[in-house]
Structures are given as C-alpha cells and as structure tokens.
Design a protein around this motif. Structure first.
Motif, PDB file in Angstrom:
ATOM      1  N   ALA A  74       0.758  -1.334   0.103  1.00 46.77           N
ATOM      2  CA  ALA A  74       0.211   0.026  -0.097  1.00 46.77           C
ATOM      3  C   ALA A  74       0.873   1.192  -0.070  1.00 46.77           C
ATOM      4  O   ALA A  74       0.559   2.367  -0.837  1.00 46.77           O
ATOM      5  CB  ALA A  74      -0.651  -0.030   1.345  1.00 46.77           C
ATOM      6  N   ASP A  75       1.941   1.253   0.753  1.00 49.88           N
ATOM      7  CA  ASP A  75       2.869   2.450   0.857  1.00 49.88           C
ATOM      8  C   ASP A  75       3.567   2.379  -0.523  1.00 49.88           C
ATOM      9  O   ASP A  75       3.933   3.574  -0.951  1.00 49.88           O
ATOM     10  CB  ASP A  75       3.756   2.187   1.803  1.00 49.88           C
ATOM     11  N   ALA A  76       4.100   1.398  -0.873  1.00 53.00           N
ATOM     12  CA  ALA A  76       4.860   1.352  -2.244  1.00 53.00           C
ATOM     13  C   ALA A  76       4.184   2.166  -3.454  1.00 53.00           C
ATOM     14  O   ALA A  76       4.559   2.689  -4.372  1.00 53.00           O
ATOM     15  CB  ALA A  76       5.232  -0.019  -2.485  1.00 53.00           C
ATOM     16  N   ALA A  77       2.613   1.630  -3.256  1.00 52.40           N
ATOM     17  CA  ALA A  77       1.745   2.375  -4.412  1.00 52.40           C
ATOM     18  C   ALA A  77       1.596   3.686  -4.334  1.00 52.40           C
ATOM     19  O   ALA A  77       1.319   4.173  -5.586  1.00 52.40           O
ATOM     20  CB  ALA A  77       0.625   1.554  -4.465  1.00 52.40           C
ATOM     21  N   THR A  78       1.908   4.378  -3.448  1.00 50.32           N
ATOM     22  CA  THR A  78       2.127   5.784  -3.411  1.00 50.32           C
ATOM     23  C   THR A  78       3.122   6.649  -3.893  1.00 50.32           C
ATOM     24  O   THR A  78       3.212   7.567  -3.890  1.00 50.32           O
ATOM     25  CB  THR A  78       1.612   6.321  -1.971  1.00 50.32           C
ATOM     26  N   CYS A  79       4.239   5.699  -4.129  1.00 51.48           N
ATOM     27  CA  CYS A  79       5.500   6.233  -4.582  1.00 51.48           C
ATOM     28  C   CYS A  79       5.597   6.446  -6.068  1.00 51.48           C
ATOM     29  O   CYS A  79       6.430   7.111  -6.467  1.00 51.48           O
ATOM     30  CB  CYS A  79       6.513   5.174  -4.088  1.00 51.48           C
ATOM     31  N   PHE A  80       4.637   6.010  -6.779  1.00 51.65           N
ATOM     32  CA  PHE A  80       4.615   6.260  -8.471  1.00 51.65           C
ATOM     33  C   PHE A  80       3.327   6.408  -8.753  1.00 51.65           C
ATOM     34  O   PHE A  80       2.226   6.011  -8.006  1.00 51.65           O
ATOM     35  CB  PHE A  80       5.433   5.184  -9.043  1.00 51.65           C
ATOM     36  N   ILE A  81       3.064   6.961  -9.904  1.00 55.27           N
ATOM     37  CA  ILE A  81       1.812   6.992 -10.877  1.00 55.27           C
ATOM     38  C   ILE A  81       2.111   5.981 -11.913  1.00 55.27           C
ATOM     39  O   ILE A  81       2.874   6.226 -12.769  1.00 55.27           O
ATOM     40  CB  ILE A  81       1.604   8.247 -11.196  1.00 55.27           C
ATOM     41  N   ASP A  82       1.300   5.106 -12.067  1.00 57.93           N
ATOM     42  CA  ASP A  82       1.292   4.101 -13.248  1.00 57.93           C
ATOM     43  C   ASP A  82       0.611   4.752 -14.586  1.00 57.93           C
ATOM     44  O   ASP A  82      -0.557   4.891 -14.517  1.00 57.93           O
ATOM     45  CB  ASP A  82       0.397   2.886 -12.780  1.00 57.93           C
TER      46      ASP A  82
END
Length: 119
Positions: A74-82
C-alpha cells in the motif's frame, strides 16, 4: 531523501521481486529513465518517467516519491503513478500450438495458409 539508485527504487516499490533482478534488468537494457538507457547506479528523482520491462509487460511509471527501503504494498503504490497503457483487447488466436509439439498437421497448415493469404 531527494534521490536514489534506480535498482534500489525498482525493488523498493515492488516493480521487481529482488534487487539483483532490478540490476539485471538495467544491465540488459530493459529500464529507461526519461527515454535514456539506465544503468543500475543511475539516479532517480521525483518527476522522472521510468519505463521498465518486467516479465512480459512494459511498465511506465512516474516517480512521485523516492524510497530506499522496501515497504508494504500500500505504501509502495503511493510512490509512483502508473501510466502503463491497458493491454490490447480481443487479440485473435490463430492456430496456437504448444512449443516443441513438432510439425503442424495438414489441417493446421491449411488454416495458417488461409490466414496468411487474407492479410
């Protein structure tokens, strides 16, 4: 933290399973930062566009936040925009055979010839 190595960032945001996999992808030419080939030690900063071929897909992501340690999904998903485009839909499968299954049968050759003559 303003910047980090691309191999470390790919591993930390869970685009690759291990850091050596990320480094191997960079050395193999499968990772590009802002449309330039990236070595494992290339620095990534927020705002960069990273194009990485992971498995059989090419992922295009924009760096939002730089992290060095592996965190939860969940935290990793906030580090980039796919920004990866969706896969094409309804690809027709024509005469698909198992790899190493030998020569096509006469019927399969006819189907392939018919398909090739149409296009």
């Amino acid at each position: 933290m303003e910047s980090t190595r691309i191999d470390r960032w790919l591993w930390a945001v869970r685009l690759t399973k291990t850091r050596p996999d990320a480094a191997a992808a960079c050395r193999g030419g499968h990772v590009r930062i802002n449309d330039k080939p990236a070595k494992p030690s290339t620095i990534v900063v927020p705002g960069d566009q990273v194009r990485a071929r992971v498995g059989d897909r090419t992922r295009i992501v924009e760096v939002v936040r730089v992290i060095q340690k592996r965190v939860g999904a969940a935290d990793a998903a906030t580090c980039f925009i796919d920004r990866t485009p969706p896969p094409p839909k309804d690809i027709p499968v024509v005469a698909q055979r198992e790899r190493g299954a030998g020569r096509p049968t006469k019927r399969e050759r006819r189907v392939l010839d018919r398909f090739r003559s149409q296009g």
